[in-house]
Scaffold this active site. Structure first.
Site, short mmCIF file in Angstrom:
data_model
loop_
_atom_site.label_atom_id
_atom_site.label_comp_id
_atom_site.label_asym_id
_atom_site.label_seq_id
_atom_site.Cartn_x
_atom_site.Cartn_y
_atom_site.Cartn_z
N ASP A 1 -1.03 14.07 5.61
CA ASP A 1 -1.75 12.98 5.97
C ASP A 1 -1.99 11.96 4.66
O ASP A 1 -2.37 12.51 3.88
CB ASP A 1 -2.81 12.97 6.88
N GLU B 1 3.23 11.63 4.38
CA GLU B 1 3.11 9.99 5.03
C GLU B 1 2.29 9.07 4.07
O GLU B 1 1.31 9.27 3.95
CB GLU B 1 1.95 10.28 6.59
#
Length: 670
Positions: free
Chosen positions: A313, A356
């Site tokens: 993330d 990401e």
């Protein structure tokens, strides 16, 4: 118990590697471990608290009084340890830390394997050993097949809001194995991706603000229960990816923040430390002990939970220093990410390491030895943003935004991409995917079917957030569950059926995925028809002549007898049409085989005449007998050579034109 006490002390090598940032199994040293030596048994605790004046162990076994349970400081760098001469499995505990200025802090164990159910915050002594795995067949299959030339369709979900019991309680890990796995398999997904399952205090954070990186959240059961869930997924042929957050962490008092009264896991400088937007603290990625903690954590989930990969993330938040008007590269983060990926792939070269990353940082998925960050996949945020912006444009204005569809092919092969329609796009007022589509009720469904079809046909692996498969009308309600009542409505049922057949089509035909990361796998037929907002292109497989022809129409105008250039002289069969009545469409389909005419069009040697569905995608496949495929390829080769002979050019010019054709296609014939 003396021999156990001696054996329980950290070795010089362990301590050295930890402080060097290279103790990649630090979870075997730190945390709570039940140890046995002959007939003796004890529980060893070990923690890193470099600024602490004193550390005591408190818990349910000593009435939360640490006066008689001080930890011994092993070295000047702040490793502390104690062995309690009894088996404390199942007991609650915390560390009572005396700060340099005399404050007393009660902290959960950063390496705890299990934690109390929120709102309680104590750690729990838990023995991870003992689960009998039955996924050896899955592991062999994973080693045998390279994911790069295999189909991959990921179903992203939030464990707590996919489905709830009638009384509002969560399903457990074991119960979800029975509920979720058959549902995902029926729709054809190859992997599931779970929003973070580390222990976290606030449900509304969805797990992205964690306090227990080694504790699978107790909301849904025990660590062994989660092992059972992953095991069942693997036995069913489903891969399991977890969202993982090595960039920042929750600031709750019992967690990592200011662990011993001073910056420990976070940067010392406030500007670097504080993540003001999310209210979290950024990990100090330059600190060796933090690297040991985080890299070990990734390997821990691989070793103990058999997960197949990580979606890492907020990589952009790590790559650049926060709280600056301009982008400044964080060299510690770059070094950490490379070290992380090297360690993970050394452990298992088949792991999915997915970045990401919303920036244009180059070579994210290139190997570290070649100057890359070392991931093997990256979310294609540019494609996702462009396509959603394009689809939200009124259809009659799309001709002015034509390049938002075609632009992604300029960089589609610069990284190994996954095309994501994730949770981030259907929450916080952004509306659901269905509700982003303009037009009438029926037109919304038609355009969403088209969008999904284009995603499946575009180079790159695929990801779809839960509820999108049956066209959830409202955006994601993370405190409730999906709107399962929508299955009572015809168009939602038909959307679900369309997604099933679309994924089946994608998995059935190799041109959709075999050359996802090779420019040979894609070729425009006509990318210039902005006036009608129609795109046509070819997807190719590894075998000569293994092709699909895809035509997408982004307006509500249907066309009959529409000419499309094709690469092979063969009949073409329509294998999927999003406008079919069974999917809720208007029925503008090509039910009969399409003959190819020996006349060039769109820069291709042949063409077909077909029906173009409104707001629809049509996928054509040539029907070839044995021996015809090679003959067709030879015809195409002669056609290309003949065209080159008629138009001499330098080698450099010809190479430039070939590159341009691969990206943009030919200017259509007039």
């Amino acid at each position: 118990m003396r021999s156990s006490l001696i054996a329980a002390n950290p070795t010089d090598l362990e301590v050295y590697l930890f402080h060097e940032g290279r103790l990649y199994q630090s979870y075997e040293l730190f945390g709570a471990h039940v140890i046995r030596d002959g007939g003796a048994v004890g529980t060893r605790f070990c923690v890193w608290a470099p600024h602490a004046r004193e550390v005591r162990l408190v818990g349910s076994f000593n009435d939360w009084n640490g006066a008689n349970s001080p930890l011994t400081k092993v070295n000047d760098e702040g490793v502390w340890t104690i062995v309690v001469p009894e088996n404390l499995e199942g007991h609650l505990y915390k560390y009572e830390i005396i700060t340099p200025d005399g404050r007393v802090l009660l902290k959960a164990d950063p390496y705890a394997f299990y934690s109390e159910l929120r709102p309680h915050t104590a750690s729990i002594v838990y023995d991870l050993k003992g689960y009998q795995w039955n996924d050896s067949s899955w592991q062999r299959k994973k080693r045998r097949k390279r994911i790069y030339d295999q189909p991959m369709v990921i179903y992203e979900l939030h464990f707590g809001s996919w489905k709830k019991k009638p009384d509002g309680r969560f399903y457990t890990y074991r119960e979800m194995a029975d509920e979720l796995i058959p549902y995902v398999l029926e729709r054809g997904f190859t992997h599931i991706e779970l929003l973070p399952l580390v222990e976290h205090p606030l449900d509304r954070s969805w797990g992205y603000q964690g306090t227990g990186y080694y504790s699978v959240t107790s909301r849904y059961g025990t660590p062994h229960d989660f092992m059972y869930f992953v095991d069942r997924c693997h036995q069913a042929g489903l891969g399991v990816i977890i969202d993982w957050v090595p960039g920042h962490f929750c600031k709750d008092a019992h967690g990592l923040y200011m662990f011993d009264g001073a910056p420990t896991y976070e940067y010392a400088n406030e500007k670097d430390r504080e993540n003001y937007v999310w209210g979290t603290a950024n990990f100090d990625l330059g600190k060796p002990e933090v690297r040991s903690f985080l890299i070990s954590n990734a390997l821990f989930w691989l070793e103990y939970y058999h997960v197949d990969g990580f979606r890492v993330d907020a990589v952009a938040n790590m790559l650049y220093w926060p709280n600056n008007d301009r982008l400044y590269e964080n060299p510690y983060a770059v070094e950490f990410l490379r070290q992380l990926n090297e360690a993970v792939f050394a452990y298992d070269p088949n792991v999915l390491m997915i970045a990401e990353d919303s920036t244009d940082w180059p070579r994210v998925t290139a190997p570290t030895y070649d100057g890359g960050l070392g991931f093997n996949y990256k979310w294609n945020m540019g494609w996702m943003n462009d396509m959603l912006k394009y689809m939200e444009t009124p259809p009659h204005e799309r001709k002015y935004a034509h390049n938002q569809v075609s632009f992604s092919l300029l960089y589609a092969y610069s990284e190994n991409f996954i095309l994501p329609f994730s949770h981030d796009e259907v929450v916080h007022g952004k509306k659901s995917l269905l509700n982003k589509m303009p037009g009438s009720y029926e037109e919304k469904f038609a355009q969403l079917r088209l969008l999904y079809g284009y995603m499946m046909a575009h180079p790159g692996k695929k990801l779809l957030f839960m509820g999108s498969e049956f066209a959830q009308f409202d955006e994601w309600k993370f405190e409730g569950e999906l709107d399962w009542v929508l299955f009572d409505f015809e168009l939602h049922r038909k959307m679900d059926e369309y997604v099933k057949q679309l994924i089946a089509c994608y998995k059935r035909y190799k041109p959709f995925y075999e050359l996802d990361h090779d420019p040979r796998g894609f070729e425009w037929i006509d990318v210039h028809n902005a006036e009608q907002s129609i795109f046509s292109f070819i997807r190719r497989g590894k075998k000569e002549g293994d092709v699909l022809v895809i035509v997408c129409n982004f307006t509500n105008q249907a066309y009959d007898d529409y000419k499309v250039g094709v690469p092979l002289l063969a009949p073409y069969r329509e294998v999927l049409n999003s406008d079919a009545a069974e999917f809720g469409g208007s029925g503008h389909v090509n039910s009969k085989r399409l003959s190819a005419f020996h006349e060039p069009f769109h820069g291709k040697p042949y063409h077909v005449r077909m029906t173009i569905p409104p707001f629809g995608i049509s996928i054509l496949r040539p029907v070839q007998k044995r021996g015809e495929r090679k003959q067709n390829e030879e015809e195409v080769h002669r056609h290309v050579i003949g065209r080159r002979a008629r138009k001499p050019a330098s080698l450099a010019d010809e190479k430039h034109r070939e590159t341009s054709r691969a990206v943009w296609g030919e200017v259509p014939d007039h």
